[in-house]
Motif scaffolding. Structure first.
Motif: not given
Length: 133
Positions: A52-59, A68-75, A97-99, A106-111
């Motif tokens: 997860a960390s290699s893709r910039e998810w915080t865990v 619990m993993a969180t990914y927060a690119p841009r807004d 948020t904003n997806l 959901i926004h296809k980027n999430y998938n």
């Protein structure tokens, strides 16, 4: 004429929004290789966090076998719960948020983000198995 133009613009906007969303991806009970039985829960957790960390998810660890993993690119923001055992793992939607989440889509980027996370977890666990063999 203006009324027709307004309806046409509304239709185009609706098509754009629909084209950007997809049914939400839930990774449920994804099996690990049989050799994962030789790894401890701490080793599995470390492999998942590294992936997860290699893709910039915080865990954040919630409990044994639950992250619990969180990914927060841009807004944008995506939160997933990762449940795992020595047999399988799941990546389940928790929040966003904003997806454009509406309960089923959901926004296809999430998938794409979740699929990348799934593949990276599988790769990292396989590497951990190889390193301990």
């Amino acid at each position: 004429m203006m009324r027709s133009l307004k309806f046409a613009m509304l239709g185009m906007l609706t098509l754009f929004v629909v084209a950007c969303t997809a049914p939400i991806m839930q990774v449920e009970s994804q099996p690990f290789p049989d050799e994962t039985q030789n790894l401890s829960m701490d080793q599995l957790q470390d492999a998942i966090i590294k992936a997860a960390s290699s893709r910039e998810w915080t865990v954040k660890k919630l409990s044994t076998g639950k992250l619990m993993a969180t990914y927060a690119p841009r807004d944008h923001l995506a939160k997933v719960e990762i449940d795992f055992s020595q047999q399988e793992f799941s990546i389940l939607y928790a929040d966003s948020t904003n997806l454009k989440y509406n309960g089923g889509t959901i926004h296809k980027n999430y998938n794409r983000w979740v699929n990348n996370l799934k593949v990276d977890i599988q790769r990292e666990v396989a590497a951990m198995i190889a390193a301990t063999s």
